[in-house]
Design an enzyme around this catalytic site. Sequence first.
Site, mmCIF file in Angstrom:
data_model
loop_
_atom_site.group_PDB
_atom_site.id
_atom_site.type_symbol
_atom_site.label_atom_id
_atom_site.label_comp_id
_atom_site.label_asym_id
_atom_site.label_seq_id
_atom_site.Cartn_x
_atom_site.Cartn_y
_atom_site.Cartn_z
ATOM 1 N N CYS A 2 0.820 -1.218 0.000
ATOM 2 C CA CYS A 2 0.000 0.000 0.000
ATOM 3 C C CYS A 2 0.850 1.262 0.000
ATOM 4 O O CYS A 2 1.977 1.266 0.498
ATOM 5 C CB CYS A 2 -0.869 0.024 1.243
ATOM 6 S SG CYS A 2 -1.924 -1.405 1.409
ATOM 7 N N ARG A 27 5.205 -0.121 -6.132
ATOM 8 C CA ARG A 27 5.158 -0.947 -4.922
ATOM 9 C C ARG A 27 4.181 -2.117 -5.068
ATOM 10 O O ARG A 27 4.183 -3.019 -4.237
ATOM 11 C CB ARG A 27 4.726 -0.093 -3.724
ATOM 12 C CG ARG A 27 5.718 1.001 -3.397
ATOM 13 C CD ARG A 27 5.137 1.976 -2.415
ATOM 14 N NE ARG A 27 4.951 1.403 -1.110
ATOM 15 C CZ ARG A 27 5.806 1.525 -0.099
ATOM 16 N NH1 ARG A 27 6.906 2.229 -0.257
ATOM 17 N NH2 ARG A 27 5.560 0.985 1.060
ATOM 18 N N TRP A 74 -2.937 -2.680 -1.480
ATOM 19 C CA TRP A 74 -2.535 -4.057 -1.751
ATOM 20 C C TRP A 74 -3.310 -4.887 -0.727
ATOM 21 O O TRP A 74 -3.086 -4.773 0.477
ATOM 22 C CB TRP A 74 -1.029 -4.199 -1.560
ATOM 23 C CG TRP A 74 -0.489 -5.553 -1.929
ATOM 24 C CD1 TRP A 74 -0.210 -6.015 -3.173
ATOM 25 C CD2 TRP A 74 -0.130 -6.597 -1.021
ATOM 26 N NE1 TRP A 74 0.290 -7.293 -3.095
ATOM 27 C CE2 TRP A 74 0.352 -7.672 -1.788
ATOM 28 C CE3 TRP A 74 -0.173 -6.736 0.370
ATOM 29 C CZ2 TRP A 74 0.784 -8.872 -1.216
ATOM 30 C CZ3 TRP A 74 0.261 -7.924 0.932
ATOM 31 C CH2 TRP A 74 0.733 -8.977 0.137
ATOM 32 N N ASN A 99 -2.011 2.170 5.675
ATOM 33 C CA ASN A 99 -1.081 1.081 5.326
ATOM 34 C C ASN A 99 -0.870 0.258 6.583
ATOM 35 O O ASN A 99 -0.716 0.837 7.664
ATOM 36 C CB ASN A 99 0.286 1.628 4.910
ATOM 37 C CG ASN A 99 0.252 2.348 3.581
ATOM 38 O OD1 ASN A 99 -0.776 2.386 2.920
ATOM 39 N ND2 ASN A 99 1.375 2.922 3.200
ATOM 40 N N GLY A 100 -0.777 -1.057 6.452
ATOM 41 C CA GLY A 100 -0.498 -1.894 7.624
ATOM 42 C C GLY A 100 -1.658 -2.806 7.955
ATOM 43 O O GLY A 100 -2.586 -2.973 7.150
ATOM 44 N N GLU A 478 17.804 -18.219 -6.160
ATOM 45 C CA GLU A 478 17.397 -16.884 -6.617
ATOM 46 C C GLU A 478 16.860 -16.958 -8.057
ATOM 47 O O GLU A 478 15.864 -16.306 -8.394
ATOM 48 C CB GLU A 478 18.591 -15.926 -6.493
ATOM 49 C CG GLU A 478 18.435 -14.559 -7.125
ATOM 50 C CD GLU A 478 17.295 -13.720 -6.566
ATOM 51 O OE1 GLU A 478 16.622 -14.142 -5.611
ATOM 52 O OE2 GLU A 478 17.035 -12.643 -7.123
ATOM 53 N N LYS A 482 13.114 -15.806 -9.110
ATOM 54 C CA LYS A 482 12.853 -14.796 -10.146
ATOM 55 C C LYS A 482 11.884 -15.354 -11.175
ATOM 56 O O LYS A 482 10.944 -14.690 -11.572
ATOM 57 C CB LYS A 482 14.146 -14.378 -10.868
ATOM 58 C CG LYS A 482 15.072 -13.448 -10.134
ATOM 59 C CD LYS A 482 14.585 -12.034 -9.991
ATOM 60 C CE LYS A 482 13.911 -11.833 -8.662
ATOM 61 N NZ LYS A 482 14.734 -11.506 -7.535
ATOM 62 N N GLU A 485 8.229 -15.830 -9.692
ATOM 63 C CA GLU A 485 7.461 -14.651 -9.296
ATOM 64 C C GLU A 485 7.023 -13.790 -10.474
ATOM 65 O O GLU A 485 6.004 -13.118 -10.382
ATOM 66 C CB GLU A 485 8.198 -13.812 -8.255
ATOM 67 C CG GLU A 485 9.402 -13.068 -8.745
ATOM 68 C CD GLU A 485 10.061 -12.235 -7.648
ATOM 69 O OE1 GLU A 485 9.371 -11.655 -6.818
ATOM 70 O OE2 GLU A 485 11.305 -12.160 -7.648
ATOM 71 N N HIS A 501 17.641 -37.707 -4.218
ATOM 72 C CA HIS A 501 16.926 -37.975 -2.970
ATOM 73 C C HIS A 501 15.449 -37.576 -3.056
ATOM 74 O O HIS A 501 14.791 -37.427 -2.034
ATOM 75 C CB HIS A 501 17.605 -37.245 -1.799
ATOM 76 C CG HIS A 501 19.022 -37.695 -1.602
ATOM 77 N ND1 HIS A 501 19.336 -38.927 -1.080
ATOM 78 C CD2 HIS A 501 20.198 -37.099 -1.910
ATOM 79 C CE1 HIS A 501 20.664 -39.060 -1.055
ATOM 80 N NE2 HIS A 501 21.200 -37.969 -1.559
ATOM 81 N N LYS A 600 6.192 -4.451 -3.604
ATOM 82 C CA LYS A 600 7.619 -4.168 -3.570
ATOM 83 C C LYS A 600 8.167 -4.185 -2.154
ATOM 84 O O LYS A 600 9.195 -4.775 -1.876
ATOM 85 C CB LYS A 600 7.869 -2.805 -4.223
ATOM 86 C CG LYS A 600 9.333 -2.395 -4.267
ATOM 87 C CD LYS A 600 10.113 -3.293 -5.198
ATOM 88 C CE LYS A 600 11.608 -3.081 -5.142
ATOM 89 N NZ LYS A 600 12.344 -4.255 -5.638
HETATM 90 C C1 F6R Z 1 11.981 -10.997 -4.835
HETATM 91 C C2 F6R Z 1 11.959 -9.922 -3.862
HETATM 92 C C3 F6R Z 1 11.576 -10.235 -2.470
HETATM 93 C C4 F6R Z 1 12.355 -9.365 -1.488
HETATM 94 C C5 F6R Z 1 11.839 -9.598 -0.067
HETATM 95 C C6 F6R Z 1 12.645 -8.829 0.966
HETATM 96 O O1 F6R Z 1 12.374 -10.551 -6.093
HETATM 97 O O2 F6R Z 1 12.215 -8.781 -4.190
HETATM 98 O O3 F6R Z 1 11.743 -11.590 -2.188
HETATM 99 O O4 F6R Z 1 13.712 -9.683 -1.571
HETATM 100 O O5 F6R Z 1 10.497 -9.203 0.011
HETATM 101 O O6 F6R Z 1 12.607 -7.461 0.708
HETATM 102 P P1 F6R Z 1 13.696 -6.494 1.283
HETATM 103 O O7 F6R Z 1 14.996 -6.821 0.651
HETATM 104 O O8 F6R Z 1 13.213 -5.115 0.929
HETATM 105 O O9 F6R Z 1 13.734 -6.713 2.770
#
Ligand code: F6R
Length: 605
Positions: A2, A27, A74, A99-100, A478, A482, A485, A501, A600
């Site tokens: 949000c 975000r 959000w 927000n929250g 990672e 990527k 997501e 396994h 974000k």
């Molecule tokens: C994936 C991604 C998330 C963030 C996670 C932590 O691409 O961006 O997995 O890495 O939400 O966010 P931060 O780094 O802001 O604590």
Amino acid sequence: MCGIVGAVARENIVPALVEGLRRLEYRGYDSCGVAVNSARGLERMRSIERVSHLDSRLRRARLESASGIAHTRWATHGAPAIRNAHPMLSGDALAVVHNGIIENYEALRDELSNAGYAFVSQTDTEVIAHLIHSLYDGDLFAAVREAVQRLRGAYAIAVVHEDTPHIIVGAREGSPLLIGAAEDGNFIASDALALTGRADRFLFLDDGDVCELTRDTIRVVTRNGEPVEREPQRISVENSAVELGSYRHYMQKEIFEQPEVVAATLRGVEALTPELFGDAAPATFDGIDSVQILACGTSYYAGLVAKYWLETIAKIKTDVEIASEYRYREPVTSRRALVVTISQSGETADTLAALKYAQSLGQTRTLTVCNVPSSAMVQLCGTRYLTRAGQEVGVASTKAFTAQLVALFMLAVTLGRERGHVTALRESQYLQQLHGLPQMLTSMLELEPQIVAWATRLAEKENALFLGRGLQYPVALEGALKLKEISYIHAEAYPAGELKHGPLALVTEAMPVIAIVPDDAMQEKMKSNIQEVRARGGQVYVLADKDAQIASEEGIHVIRMPAHYGPLSPVLYTVPLQLLAYHTACTRGADVDKPRNLAKSVTVE
Ligand code: F6R
């Protein structure tokens, strides 16, 4: 997640609200809305489409006002729907954006329902609106102060009332909120970026603060009602990050910014000493017996890479834990451990809570590796390393991850030097390798056409496996994150030795397997694992070092990296995996910068 923006000025602020919402779009959100005090009274408009849709409706309605609040939502409580979009009204006279998450909203809802309030949404925010309304007797500031004392959980709110059209009241607890000041008015927002070009001085609110803005005045009081005398600080909010330039998506732009990000991180670094991590670092690092890394998501994977570096280079025992797990268990801790939080945003609720928990357990040696200087995590940690990735707009983290890796490698070598495990000669070799990274990253980006060819094939699949060993295992994790997501292809990563396994059972012709094969001690083991996949008909896509002893053949597709890059190779191998996820998602027509259901900055748990 949000976003909040509010403005009170001499002129029409509706364009400023819309522009603020646009800047918060990165975000992630599923609805948006504004409420303003116009000549006709309190007016609200909401949309479950993009901000541009809301903007055209506002223009058509010719809505104008000198004060108002706006929000991108959000969904947490209640589906993405108009009735759940903010601002929430009470009595058609008071509007709230939030927000929250309010944890005690059910009890408050029952209480307010019994008092005669009718609820039209499924949100916890409507509870805040009615609660403030029930306490309002002509003084909005007093009503908000009283109301927030009854809220449990995390919130940043902004409130307007039709009786006092020249006032916005805000409050925060556990969710970011700041005030922006300008010559012609005052602003409130959850992210300074929302006020780019509008405000030039910023006052960051602390937990418990309540504020009141008019166009000429700012009043802030603490939880205890004491006035806050802090002056707004002048900070420049980056504009370039929100300009897409010639790129199709922010994610693509940010992948391509990585050579420059790493160069910026390394600018002026001629020695790896504790001072790189701030003035307090020499004392903080002195005599540590272990490292405890806490992070979420991509930042957690950076922590996993760092574990290999810290244990191999600095010979220091390192644990890495997902912050949302750590915060709810009873870990055996050492007061001499260095607690390292890693976070792009510095606002991730779970990482912040895990840090506070570690501190409450007596772990006072803390370091955060963070990309946002004004974030709560930077303020909370004794020492901090600010990565210089610049604003990251794409929801999927790319350049921030690379910058984290570089910072963590420097930490490992620094601690290695301090602990006598890295000689001056070795340090200078590591430095040379670090300074060579920008050029190497540029060569990695040149692999893009080959990656596009892989992406075209991968885009037709619904599952994928990623394999790596040692340092490359977190890189595989990672890569899988990527891909899943942003392209919505189900992807899992395994240490290649684990394949037989269990996950080998999944391998058929329909299962693409992406393997990372650097020219290192694990190369032969990886080659055997690849043969195990081929024997079951799996298609293998191999990222291999230039000199690795593996070649393309039936069912094995090899892309060669420019050169072997030793312990820093995870930084390089990350890039083709980012590009693979990006192009696969584009081929599938996905909304790359705003993947479904994701935000974000994850400021709720
Ligand atoms: C994936 C991604 C998330 C963030 C996670 C932590 O691409 O961006 O997995 O890495 O939400 O966010 P931060 O780094 O802001 O604590």
